[in-house]
Enzyme design. Structure first.
Site, PDB file in Angstrom:
ATOM      1  N   CYS A 104      13.432  47.236  13.850  1.00 58.94           N
ATOM      2  CA  CYS A 104      11.839  46.702  13.416  1.00 58.94           C
ATOM      3  C   CYS A 104      11.761  45.684  14.390  1.00 58.94           C
ATOM      4  CB  CYS A 104      12.089  46.367  11.963  1.00 58.94           C
ATOM      5  SG  CYS A 104      10.769  45.532  11.548  1.00 58.94           S
ATOM      6  N   SER A 108      12.263  42.755  10.139  1.00 61.43           N
ATOM      7  CA  SER A 108      13.967  43.460   9.926  1.00 61.43           C
ATOM      8  C   SER A 108      13.694  44.439   9.008  1.00 61.43           C
ATOM      9  CB  SER A 108      14.642  42.202   9.114  1.00 61.43           C
ATOM     10  OG  SER A 108      13.946  41.907   8.280  1.00 61.43           O
TER      11      SER A 108
HETATM   12 FE    FE Z   1      10.297  44.431   9.228  1.00 63.16          FE
END
Ligand code: FE
Length: 196
Positions: A104, A108
Site C-alpha cells: 500500500c 498500510s
Molecule cells: Fe493504506
C-alpha cells in the site's frame, strides 16, 4: 475496525453513523462490539494459509478464488466482511512467468482478516516507496531472487481493494495433505516477499 492508518475522518463518520443508528433503534451497540471483536480475534495468517492450501488441492476452488475471491471465501468459512466495511479482495496467482507482490503505497492497507496484523516493514516508508520502482532490489533484501525472466507485478492496495498472493505450490509436495500444505505457506509468501 480498519487497518487503514489514515482513518481519523472515517472513524468519525462511523461514530456518527453508529450514533444515528442507535438513536433510531436500528443498532444494538453491544452487537456491533461483538462483531468487531470476533473479527479481530479471527484475523490470522492461518486463514490465508487455509485459502492457499485449498486452492492448491482443489482446482474448482482456485478458479473461483481467482475470479471472485469475495464469493469464494465463504466456501471455506471465511469472508472479507470485517464489521461495517466490506473490502474487495483480489487474489493474484504466481506462475513461472509472473511473480506478484503487494504493497500500500499510501499507507498500510492489507488483508488483515486473512493475514493478521501487518508486519512493521509493510508499513515502512522504505518498503512502500521502493517496491514499486525497484521490486527486485526489495525482494533481494528479503533474500528472495525470482528468476531473471519472471515478470514482477506490484499491486497497490487501498481502502476498498485488498490483494493476496497465491504462491506456486512447491515442487515435491504432491504427497502432502491439505493440512500439511497449509504449514508450507508463509505470511511473506502471501505478500509476495517470499516464494511460498
Ligand atoms: Fe493504506
Amino acid at each position: 475496525m480498519t487497518d487503514h492508518h489514515d482513518d481519523a475522518p472515517i472513524a468519525a463518520q462511523v461514530r456518527e453513523l453508529e450514533a444515528l443508528l442507535e438513536q433510531k433503534g436500528l443498532l444494538d451497540p453491544r452487537e456491533l462490539d461483538q462483531t468487531l471483536e470476533a473479527f479481530a480475534a479471527n484475523a490470522s495468517p492461518a486463514n490465508g494459509f487455509r485459502v492457499v492450501a485449498r486452492a492448491w488441492v482443489d482446482g474448482d476452488f482456485k478458479a473461483k478464488l481467482l475470479d471472485n475471491a469475495n464469493e469464494a471465501l465463504p466456501l471455506i468459512g471465511l469472508s472479507m466482511g470485517g464489521g461495517l466495511q466490506v473490502q474487495t479482495l483480489k487474489v493474484v496467482e504466481n506462475t513461472p512467468d509472473v511473480h506478484n507482490v503487494i504493497v500500500c503505497t499510501l499507507c498500510s492497507c492489507y488483508p488483515l482478516g486473512l493475514l493478521g496484523p501487518s508486519p512493521t516493514w509493510y508499513k515502512s516508508p522504505a518498503y512502500r516507496s521502493r517496491v514499486v520502482s525497484h521490486p527486485r532490489e526489495v525482494l533481494a533484501q528479503f533474500g528472495f531472487t525470482p528468476p531473471d525472466d519472471t515478470e514482477i507485478r506490484v499491486w497497490d492496495a487501498n481502502a476498498e481493494m485488498r490483494y493476496l498472493v497465491l504462491p506456486q505450490r512447491p515442487a515435491g509436495t504432491e504427497h502432502l495433505t491439505e493440512e500439511e500444505l497449509r504449514q508450507r505457506v508463509t505470511r511473506n509468501g502471501l505478500i509476495g516477499t517470499a516464494p511460498v
